[in-house]
Design a protein around this motif. Structure first.
Motif, PDB file in Angstrom:
ATOM      1  N   VAL A  50     -24.569   7.542  28.224  1.00 29.37           N
ATOM      2  CA  VAL A  50     -25.732   7.294  27.940  1.00 29.37           C
ATOM      3  C   VAL A  50     -26.659   7.510  28.765  1.00 29.37           C
ATOM      4  CG1 VAL A  50     -27.161   5.347  27.160  1.00 29.37           C
ATOM      5  CG2 VAL A  50     -24.463   5.805  26.057  1.00 29.37           C
ATOM      6  N   GLY A  51     -26.298   6.749  30.123  1.00 28.68           N
ATOM      7  CA  GLY A  51     -27.520   6.960  31.752  1.00 28.68           C
ATOM      8  C   GLY A  51     -27.407   8.615  31.801  1.00 28.68           C
ATOM      9  N   SER A  52     -27.361   9.192  31.719  1.00 26.73           N
ATOM     10  CA  SER A  52     -27.025  10.561  32.118  1.00 26.73           C
ATOM     11  C   SER A  52     -28.215  11.285  31.119  1.00 26.73           C
ATOM     12  CB  SER A  52     -26.215  11.252  32.171  1.00 26.73           C
ATOM     13  OG  SER A  52     -25.791  11.252  31.623  1.00 26.73           O
ATOM     14  N   LYS A  53     -28.623  10.211  30.280  1.00 28.88           N
ATOM     15  CA  LYS A  53     -29.506  11.216  28.704  1.00 28.88           C
ATOM     16  C   LYS A  53     -30.723  11.196  29.312  1.00 28.88           C
ATOM     17  CE  LYS A  53     -25.900  11.695  25.793  1.00 28.88           C
ATOM     18  NZ  LYS A  53     -25.393  12.786  25.282  1.00 28.88           N
ATOM     19  N   SER A  54     -31.629  10.856  30.117  1.00 32.16           N
ATOM     20  CA  SER A  54     -32.834  10.123  30.672  1.00 32.16           C
ATOM     21  C   SER A  54     -33.127   9.615  31.803  1.00 32.16           C
ATOM     22  CB  SER A  54     -33.582   9.673  29.848  1.00 32.16           C
ATOM     23  OG  SER A  54     -33.791   8.644  29.605  1.00 32.16           O
ATOM     24  N   GLU A  55     -34.078   9.557  32.907  1.00 33.23           N
ATOM     25  CA  GLU A  55     -34.123   8.900  33.434  1.00 33.23           C
ATOM     26  C   GLU A  55     -34.620   7.640  34.321  1.00 33.23           C
ATOM     27  OE1 GLU A  55     -36.981  10.751  36.376  1.00 33.23           O
ATOM     28  OE2 GLU A  55     -36.592  12.604  36.303  1.00 33.23           O
ATOM     29  N   GLY A  56     -34.964   7.364  32.904  1.00 32.92           N
ATOM     30  CA  GLY A  56     -35.340   6.048  32.131  1.00 32.92           C
ATOM     31  C   GLY A  56     -34.028   5.439  31.898  1.00 32.92           C
ATOM     32  N   ARG A  57     -32.956   6.439  31.297  1.00 33.80           N
ATOM     33  CA  ARG A  57     -31.629   5.686  30.704  1.00 33.80           C
ATOM     34  C   ARG A  57     -30.712   5.722  31.921  1.00 33.80           C
ATOM     35  NH1 ARG A  57     -30.198   7.833  24.792  1.00 33.80           N
ATOM     36  NH2 ARG A  57     -31.323   7.353  23.612  1.00 33.80           N
ATOM     37  N   GLU A  58     -30.892   6.472  33.116  1.00 28.34           N
ATOM     38  CA  GLU A  58     -30.832   5.784  34.306  1.00 28.34           C
ATOM     39  C   GLU A  58     -31.316   5.173  34.837  1.00 28.34           C
ATOM     40  OE1 GLU A  58     -29.528   8.970  38.051  1.00 28.34           O
ATOM     41  OE2 GLU A  58     -31.172   9.281  37.295  1.00 28.34           O
ATOM     42  N   ARG A  59     -31.708   4.397  35.352  1.00 31.64           N
ATOM     43  CA  ARG A  59     -32.546   3.849  36.390  1.00 31.64           C
ATOM     44  C   ARG A  59     -32.484   2.076  35.087  1.00 31.64           C
ATOM     45  NH1 ARG A  59     -37.215   6.911  36.449  1.00 31.64           N
ATOM     46  NH2 ARG A  59     -38.229   5.562  34.650  1.00 31.64           N
ATOM     47  N   LEU A  60     -32.192   2.392  33.970  1.00 33.28           N
ATOM     48  CA  LEU A  60     -31.564   1.270  33.598  1.00 33.28           C
ATOM     49  C   LEU A  60     -29.902   0.713  33.847  1.00 33.28           C
ATOM     50  CD1 LEU A  60     -31.821  -1.219  31.616  1.00 33.28           C
ATOM     51  CD2 LEU A  60     -31.716   0.772  29.774  1.00 33.28           C
ATOM     52  N   CYS A  61     -29.416   1.845  33.718  1.00 35.37           N
ATOM     53  CA  CYS A  61     -27.700   1.386  33.844  1.00 35.37           C
ATOM     54  C   CYS A  61     -28.258   1.575  35.782  1.00 35.37           C
ATOM     55  CB  CYS A  61     -27.614   2.684  34.095  1.00 35.37           C
ATOM     56  SG  CYS A  61     -25.641   2.883  33.593  1.00 35.37           S
TER      57      CYS A  61
END
Length: 82
Positions: A50-61
Motif C-alpha cells: 500500500v505504501g509503495s502506491k504513492s509518495e503520500g502513502r509512503e510517508r504515512l507508512c
C-alpha cells in the motif's frame, strides 16, 4: 575467560531473530511466537504494498512505523526499569 573477548553471537543467552523464519526442510513449529511473527510479517508486506502506491502513502507508512518503533522502545525501557 575474559568477557570482552566473548562476542554476543557466541553467548548462550543471545536472542536469535531468525528462529521464527520457516523453512522447507524443517517441520513447521507453530508456537505462539512464530504465529505472531507470521501474522506481523504478512501485515508488514501489506503495508509495504500500500505504501509503495504513492509518495503520500509512503510517508504515512514511514510515520506510522516510526511511531510504532518509538512505542516499542518505550515499552522495553519501562520493563527494564522495573
Amino acid at each position: 575467560v575474559d568477557q570482552r573477548y566473548v562476542l554476543e553471537r557466541w553467548s548462550k543467552k543471545v536472542k536469535r531473530n531468525h528462529t521464527n523464519i520457516s523453512s522447507s526442510y524443517n517441520e513447521p513449529v507453530l508456537d505462539e511466537t512464530t504465529q505472531r511473527y507470521n501474522g506481523a510479517l504478512s501485515r508488514c508486506f501489506e503495508a509495504c504494498q500500500v505504501g509503495s502506491k504513492s509518495e503520500g502513502r509512503e510517508r504515512l507508512c514511514i510515520a506510522v512505523w516510526t511511531e510504532f518503533s518509538a512505542s516499542c522502545n518505550n515499552m522495553k525501557k519501562k520493563r527494564k526499569s522495573r
